[in-house]
Design an enzyme around this catalytic site. Structure first.
Site, PDB file in Angstrom:
ATOM      1  N   GLY A  46      85.751  84.944 -64.912  1.00 37.12           N
ATOM      2  CA  GLY A  46      84.929  85.507 -63.701  1.00 37.12           C
ATOM      3  C   GLY A  46      83.659  84.388 -63.541  1.00 37.12           C
ATOM      4  O   GLY A  46      82.841  83.989 -64.557  1.00 37.12           O
ATOM      5  N   GLN A  51      75.413  82.262 -60.151  1.00 34.68           N
ATOM      6  CA  GLN A  51      75.730  81.416 -61.503  1.00 34.68           C
ATOM      7  C   GLN A  51      75.610  79.961 -60.967  1.00 34.68           C
ATOM      8  O   GLN A  51      75.733  79.051 -61.891  1.00 34.68           O
ATOM      9  CB  GLN A  51      76.730  81.728 -62.354  1.00 34.68           C
ATOM     10  CG  GLN A  51      76.686  83.018 -63.037  1.00 34.68           C
ATOM     11  CD  GLN A  51      78.038  83.484 -63.954  1.00 34.68           C
ATOM     12  OE1 GLN A  51      78.778  83.907 -63.265  1.00 34.68           O
ATOM     13  NE2 GLN A  51      77.945  83.014 -65.067  1.00 34.68           N
ATOM     14  N   CYS A  89      79.689  84.531 -71.574  1.00 40.44           N
ATOM     15  CA  CYS A  89      79.215  84.322 -70.136  1.00 40.44           C
ATOM     16  C   CYS A  89      79.091  82.837 -69.890  1.00 40.44           C
ATOM     17  O   CYS A  89      78.444  82.122 -71.003  1.00 40.44           O
ATOM     18  CB  CYS A  89      77.903  85.113 -70.020  1.00 40.44           C
ATOM     19  SG  CYS A  89      77.411  84.740 -68.341  1.00 40.44           S
ATOM     20  N   LEU A  90      79.566  82.513 -68.947  1.00 39.47           N
ATOM     21  CA  LEU A  90      79.469  80.875 -68.784  1.00 39.47           C
ATOM     22  C   LEU A  90      77.824  80.205 -68.720  1.00 39.47           C
ATOM     23  O   LEU A  90      77.701  79.353 -68.876  1.00 39.47           O
ATOM     24  CB  LEU A  90      80.340  80.345 -67.432  1.00 39.47           C
ATOM     25  CG  LEU A  90      81.748  80.618 -67.779  1.00 39.47           C
ATOM     26  CD1 LEU A  90      82.569  80.263 -66.218  1.00 39.47           C
ATOM     27  CD2 LEU A  90      82.392  79.749 -68.618  1.00 39.47           C
ATOM     28  N   HIS A 131      80.886  93.101 -65.486  1.00 39.16           N
ATOM     29  CA  HIS A 131      80.074  91.738 -66.000  1.00 39.16           C
ATOM     30  C   HIS A 131      79.576  91.122 -64.772  1.00 39.16           C
ATOM     31  O   HIS A 131      78.293  90.770 -64.541  1.00 39.16           O
ATOM     32  CB  HIS A 131      80.786  90.862 -67.102  1.00 39.16           C
ATOM     33  CG  HIS A 131      80.189  89.659 -67.381  1.00 39.16           C
ATOM     34  ND1 HIS A 131      79.569  89.424 -68.731  1.00 39.16           N
ATOM     35  CD2 HIS A 131      79.799  88.648 -66.604  1.00 39.16           C
ATOM     36  CE1 HIS A 131      79.222  88.219 -68.857  1.00 39.16           C
ATOM     37  NE2 HIS A 131      79.242  87.779 -67.691  1.00 39.16           N
ATOM     38  N   GLU A 132      80.441  90.712 -63.832  1.00 34.38           N
ATOM     39  CA  GLU A 132      80.244  89.945 -62.739  1.00 34.38           C
ATOM     40  C   GLU A 132      79.094  90.722 -61.560  1.00 34.38           C
ATOM     41  O   GLU A 132      78.440  90.093 -60.926  1.00 34.38           O
ATOM     42  CB  GLU A 132      81.574  89.397 -61.845  1.00 34.38           C
ATOM     43  CG  GLU A 132      82.328  88.690 -62.906  1.00 34.38           C
ATOM     44  CD  GLU A 132      81.832  87.578 -63.595  1.00 34.38           C
ATOM     45  OE1 GLU A 132      80.743  86.967 -63.094  1.00 34.38           O
ATOM     46  OE2 GLU A 132      82.168  87.066 -64.710  1.00 34.38           O
ATOM     47  N   HIS A 135      75.824  90.447 -62.953  1.00 34.71           N
ATOM     48  CA  HIS A 135      75.128  89.241 -62.417  1.00 34.71           C
ATOM     49  C   HIS A 135      74.540  89.314 -60.842  1.00 34.71           C
ATOM     50  O   HIS A 135      73.351  88.809 -60.768  1.00 34.71           O
ATOM     51  CB  HIS A 135      76.186  88.125 -62.185  1.00 34.71           C
ATOM     52  CG  HIS A 135      76.350  87.581 -63.630  1.00 34.71           C
ATOM     53  ND1 HIS A 135      75.489  86.860 -64.369  1.00 34.71           N
ATOM     54  CD2 HIS A 135      77.339  87.253 -64.419  1.00 34.71           C
ATOM     55  CE1 HIS A 135      75.875  86.335 -65.357  1.00 34.71           C
ATOM     56  NE2 HIS A 135      77.175  86.508 -65.354  1.00 34.71           N
TER      57      HIS A 135
END
Ligand code: NI
Length: 155
Positions: A46, A51, A89-90, A131-132, A135
């Site tokens: 995701g 991001q 997380c990226l 999670h997304e 963000h």
């Protein structure tokens, strides 16, 4: 194809609230395509627009291989149950933490077609959507982790 730079956790943009998308135009479509390319390149499940430095409420989710879901202005409308598991997380490279999330999520969002869609799922899908969407509100999973797992894993 364009690979965008993924912002990492010291970048203050990750703490900002993303604004709704008001019009889905060519620029939106290019951004989404680049986000998908970037997600694939990073081997993630995701990615949120913030991001890659764009404060708009757009996420892409790919919890099943080759099934990319684009969600514009996503809104979680129902949750149920609980799961507890490792999350990464990226934007927080090399780390993982244990986070409690709902085990089921129903979400509504605009698609690139400009129409409202509903999606529902459990486990990884539910975790990823939570999670997304976090963000988009400037929240990182590290805020919610009840334990970071770094120390228990070999680097
Ligand atoms: Ni993330």
């Amino acid at each position: 194809m364009a690979i965008l730079k993924i912002r990492t956790d010291e970048d203050p943009i990750l703490r900002k609230t993303s604004r709704p998308v008001e019009e889905i135009n060519l620029r939106t479509k290019i951004l989404v395509k680049d986000m998908i390319d970037t997600l694939h390149k990073a081997d993630g499940v995701g990615l949120a627009a913030v991001q890659v430095g764009v404060l708009r409420r757009i996420i892409v989710v790919e919890t099943e291989p080759n099934e990319t879901i684009v969600m514009i202005n996503p809104e979680i409308i129902e949750t149920a149950g609980e799961q507890d598991g490792a999350e990464g997380c990226l934007s927080v490279p090399g780390r993982r933490g244990a986070v409690k999330r709902p085990n089921y999520v129903k979400v509504k969002a605009l698609g690139l077609d400009g129409k409202m869609h509903e999606y529902e799922g459990t486990e990884l899908f539910a975790r990823c959507v939570c999670h997304e969407t976090d963000h988009l509100n400037g929240i990182l999973y590290t805020d919610k982790a009840w334990k970071m797992l770094d120390d228990e894993e070999e680097q």
